[in-house]
Design a protein around this motif. Sequence first.
Motif, mmCIF file in Angstrom:
data_model
loop_
_atom_site.group_PDB
_atom_site.id
_atom_site.type_symbol
_atom_site.label_atom_id
_atom_site.label_comp_id
_atom_site.label_asym_id
_atom_site.label_seq_id
_atom_site.Cartn_x
_atom_site.Cartn_y
_atom_site.Cartn_z
ATOM 1 N N ASP A 40 9.263 19.345 -22.886
ATOM 2 C CA ASP A 40 9.472 20.381 -24.297
ATOM 3 C C ASP A 40 10.226 21.483 -23.685
ATOM 4 O OD1 ASP A 40 7.617 18.608 -25.510
ATOM 5 O OD2 ASP A 40 6.060 20.389 -25.669
ATOM 6 N N PHE A 41 10.551 21.687 -22.228
ATOM 7 C CA PHE A 41 11.361 22.806 -21.755
ATOM 8 C C PHE A 41 12.393 22.276 -21.031
ATOM 9 C CE2 PHE A 41 7.052 24.322 -23.096
ATOM 10 C CZ PHE A 41 7.215 25.583 -23.726
ATOM 11 N N LYS A 42 12.533 21.119 -20.742
ATOM 12 C CA LYS A 42 13.875 20.425 -20.371
ATOM 13 C C LYS A 42 14.138 21.160 -18.999
ATOM 14 C CE LYS A 42 14.700 18.397 -23.823
ATOM 15 N NZ LYS A 42 13.240 17.867 -24.115
ATOM 16 N N THR A 43 12.611 21.197 -18.053
ATOM 17 C CA THR A 43 12.730 21.684 -16.763
ATOM 18 C C THR A 43 11.959 20.737 -15.944
ATOM 19 O OG1 THR A 43 12.810 23.761 -17.759
ATOM 20 C CG2 THR A 43 12.136 23.671 -15.486
ATOM 21 N N ALA A 44 12.551 20.236 -14.955
ATOM 22 C CA ALA A 44 12.165 19.165 -14.011
ATOM 23 C C ALA A 44 11.592 20.018 -12.545
ATOM 24 C CB ALA A 44 13.202 18.269 -13.424
ATOM 25 N N VAL A 45 10.266 19.805 -12.380
ATOM 26 C CA VAL A 45 9.522 20.471 -11.365
ATOM 27 C C VAL A 45 8.938 19.256 -10.444
ATOM 28 C CG1 VAL A 45 9.282 22.565 -12.476
ATOM 29 C CG2 VAL A 45 7.437 20.679 -12.649
ATOM 30 N N ALA A 73 0.951 -1.235 -0.068
ATOM 31 C CA ALA A 73 -0.096 0.140 -0.015
ATOM 32 C C ALA A 73 0.714 1.240 0.056
ATOM 33 C CB ALA A 73 -0.781 0.135 1.185
ATOM 34 N N VAL A 74 2.035 1.204 0.176
ATOM 35 C CA VAL A 74 3.130 2.188 0.070
ATOM 36 C C VAL A 74 3.238 2.640 -1.348
ATOM 37 C CG1 VAL A 74 5.468 3.112 0.712
ATOM 38 C CG2 VAL A 74 4.016 1.547 2.519
ATOM 39 N N LYS A 75 3.065 4.166 -1.379
ATOM 40 C CA LYS A 75 3.482 4.837 -2.518
ATOM 41 C C LYS A 75 4.791 5.110 -2.701
ATOM 42 C CE LYS A 75 -0.562 7.817 -2.966
ATOM 43 N NZ LYS A 75 -1.028 9.201 -3.082
ATOM 44 N N PRO A 76 5.383 4.850 -3.928
ATOM 45 C CA PRO A 76 6.996 5.034 -3.877
ATOM 46 C C PRO A 76 7.165 6.485 -4.136
ATOM 47 C CG PRO A 76 6.361 3.815 -5.903
ATOM 48 C CD PRO A 76 4.876 4.041 -5.023
ATOM 49 N N SER A 77 8.046 7.227 -3.569
ATOM 50 C CA SER A 77 8.277 8.548 -3.540
ATOM 51 C C SER A 77 8.264 9.233 -4.948
ATOM 52 C CB SER A 77 9.621 9.026 -2.742
ATOM 53 O OG SER A 77 9.576 10.458 -2.954
ATOM 54 N N SER A 78 7.347 10.073 -5.207
ATOM 55 C CA SER A 78 7.164 10.650 -6.524
ATOM 56 C C SER A 78 8.344 11.709 -6.581
ATOM 57 C CB SER A 78 6.035 11.427 -6.866
ATOM 58 O OG SER A 78 5.813 12.261 -5.830
ATOM 59 N N THR A 79 8.943 12.186 -5.641
ATOM 60 C CA THR A 79 9.997 13.422 -5.921
ATOM 61 C C THR A 79 11.527 12.591 -6.238
ATOM 62 O OG1 THR A 79 10.538 13.075 -3.415
ATOM 63 C CG2 THR A 79 9.074 14.880 -4.088
ATOM 64 N N LEU A 80 11.539 11.475 -5.578
ATOM 65 C CA LEU A 80 12.784 10.552 -6.021
ATOM 66 C C LEU A 80 12.616 10.342 -7.438
ATOM 67 C CD1 LEU A 80 13.582 8.488 -2.789
ATOM 68 C CD2 LEU A 80 14.334 10.799 -3.327
ATOM 69 N N ALA A 81 11.575 9.950 -7.767
ATOM 70 C CA ALA A 81 11.528 9.514 -9.359
ATOM 71 C C ALA A 81 11.598 10.752 -10.333
ATOM 72 C CB ALA A 81 9.853 8.867 -9.729
ATOM 73 N N ILE A 82 11.125 11.903 -9.930
ATOM 74 C CA ILE A 82 11.328 13.020 -10.831
ATOM 75 C C ILE A 82 12.834 13.378 -10.862
ATOM 76 C CG2 ILE A 82 10.936 15.579 -11.413
ATOM 77 C CD1 ILE A 82 8.087 14.524 -10.708
ATOM 78 N N THR A 83 13.482 13.300 -9.651
ATOM 79 C CA THR A 83 14.794 13.787 -9.627
ATOM 80 C C THR A 83 15.457 12.777 -10.504
ATOM 81 O OG1 THR A 83 14.205 14.525 -7.458
ATOM 82 C CG2 THR A 83 16.444 14.496 -7.978
ATOM 83 N N ALA A 84 15.502 11.441 -10.298
ATOM 84 C CA ALA A 84 15.822 10.247 -11.155
ATOM 85 C C ALA A 84 15.863 10.659 -12.432
ATOM 86 C CB ALA A 84 15.484 8.992 -10.742
ATOM 87 N N LYS A 85 14.626 10.919 -13.271
ATOM 88 C CA LYS A 85 14.492 11.394 -14.498
ATOM 89 C C LYS A 85 15.354 12.665 -14.917
ATOM 90 C CE LYS A 85 10.970 12.010 -18.028
ATOM 91 N NZ LYS A 85 9.571 12.010 -18.602
ATOM 92 N N ALA A 86 15.305 13.421 -14.111
ATOM 93 C CA ALA A 86 16.397 14.597 -14.785
ATOM 94 C C ALA A 86 17.725 14.247 -14.629
ATOM 95 C CB ALA A 86 16.065 16.005 -13.528
ATOM 96 N N LYS A 87 18.085 13.318 -13.663
ATOM 97 C CA LYS A 87 19.289 12.854 -13.537
ATOM 98 C C LYS A 87 19.652 12.231 -14.795
ATOM 99 C CE LYS A 87 21.047 13.269 -8.874
ATOM 100 N NZ LYS A 87 20.953 12.315 -7.622
ATOM 101 N N LYS A 88 18.867 11.268 -15.232
ATOM 102 C CA LYS A 88 19.064 10.341 -16.343
ATOM 103 C C LYS A 88 19.226 11.252 -17.540
ATOM 104 C CE LYS A 88 17.022 6.460 -18.611
ATOM 105 N NZ LYS A 88 16.343 7.002 -19.732
ATOM 106 N N GLY A 97 13.759 19.901 -8.642
ATOM 107 C CA GLY A 97 13.449 19.124 -8.058
ATOM 108 C C GLY A 97 14.153 18.777 -6.504
ATOM 109 N N ALA A 98 15.344 19.442 -6.429
ATOM 110 C CA ALA A 98 16.240 19.110 -5.268
ATOM 111 C C ALA A 98 15.761 19.379 -3.932
ATOM 112 C CB ALA A 98 17.428 19.950 -5.276
ATOM 113 N N GLY A 99 15.864 18.007 -3.046
ATOM 114 C CA GLY A 99 15.591 18.326 -1.679
ATOM 115 C C GLY A 99 16.607 18.201 -0.886
ATOM 116 N N GLU A 100 17.797 18.645 -1.368
ATOM 117 C CA GLU A 100 18.807 18.772 -0.409
ATOM 118 C C GLU A 100 19.812 20.054 -0.923
ATOM 119 O OE1 GLU A 100 21.161 15.382 -0.777
ATOM 120 O OE2 GLU A 100 21.269 15.329 -3.113
ATOM 121 N N PRO A 101 20.627 20.557 0.134
ATOM 122 C CA PRO A 101 21.061 21.633 -0.318
ATOM 123 C C PRO A 101 22.297 21.330 -1.366
ATOM 124 C CG PRO A 101 21.102 21.596 2.235
ATOM 125 C CD PRO A 101 20.660 20.316 1.499
#
Length: 399
Positions: A356-361, A11-26, A38-42
């Motif tokens: 289309d705008f290469k911007t991860a939010v 029932a646990v949802k995987p963290s969507s923030t980590l997923a988007i950050t991973a996509k941008a990194k890729k 998306g960064a959640g860290e300094p």
Amino acid sequence: MSLELSKKAKAVKPSSTLAITAKAKKMKAEGIDVVGFGAGEPDFNTPENICLAAKEAIDKGFTKYTPASGTVELRQAISRKFKEFNNLDYDINQIVVSNGGKHSLTNIFEAILNPGDEVIIPSPFWLSYPEMVKLCDGVPVFVNCTAEENYKISAKKLDEAITEKTKALVLNSPNNPTGMIYTRKELEEIAEVVVRRDIYVVSDEMYENLVYGDEEIVSIASLNDEIYKRTITCSGVSKSYSMTGWRIGYVGAPLEIAKLMGSIQSHQASNPNSIAQVAATEALNGPQDKIEVMRQEFDKRRIYMYKRISEMPYVSAINPQGAFYVFIDFSKTFEKTYKGEKIGDISNVARILIDDFKTAVIPCADFGAPQNIRLSYAISMEDIEKGLDRIGEFLKELN
Ligand SMILES: Cc1ncc(COP(=O)(O)O)c(C=O)c1O
């Protein structure tokens, strides 16, 4: 196989923030010029004195088990910090150090919840709270807080949401994702309800050092003895000291709760990493000037971003006071069309921005805010400028 795996885990949802950050990194790794909001860290290195203390700890062989709740030295440093920074008296026996703030929070819920207990979570919220509560057999109860309320729960709304099953309220100030801070007066009113209705407060103060302008940061537990007895105060070194990878979070709690947390932890994790504990002790006891430099840099970016966003069409934000996020309402774009197709919802906004705008939010549906996007300013000023230009271009193309 017909063996069913854990219903709770499924029932646990995987963290969507980590997923988007991973996509941008890729995409970045593929050579695409992506701006990742998306960064959640300094975006700073851990200060050198902290790294040095850790290296010395290894050289001196400080590489064995420590007491389950953390070393005496670290708990003393935390106790002093609670006193000097938060005006809170927590004896070292009331302090439990864990493997990051997430682990601290999960330990808290494990220590206080029985099956079916309700936990009130003001919405918008940091997306891990409900999953943590569910993993500990609790039931998350969301209370919607509007932009007009600065996304904060009022004492009245809290009072109305409490039932016989309510065990706790989760309070997060400075807030992720909204950047809002609760004032002393608001906390006093909330504390009155908490004490009268006899529930606990889990006060997540992870971003306590990242406060801007004239805002005062108040720990709810410091208001009076009655609320102190009902509060579990959680913080850590991840965000304040740019130490996200070291995994040190901590809690100050009533003795009975701290004891339960220590005993749970002794079986689940033994102790937090010994070397990281030495590093965290240096973070709290050592010079604090680097922290102030980071805070001032975040503040510059915050001011710039808020100004730029305020000038954009179709979107609105409230001026963030803490943490490193700007929380933007995009709902006015939903009825607009882009390339002949209706935008419709927030996930589509995020999809168009990345494709289309290469911007991860971060679209905030999983934060209880399906009209909003969270932009982090824990990225360079250069990227912020570029990313905001791109968001501006997207908005210009809407009909
Ligand atoms: C509000 C809030 N609390 C707690 C945490 C957990 O921090 P840690 O990295 O120490 O687990 C985070 C991290 O994103 C957060 O945003």
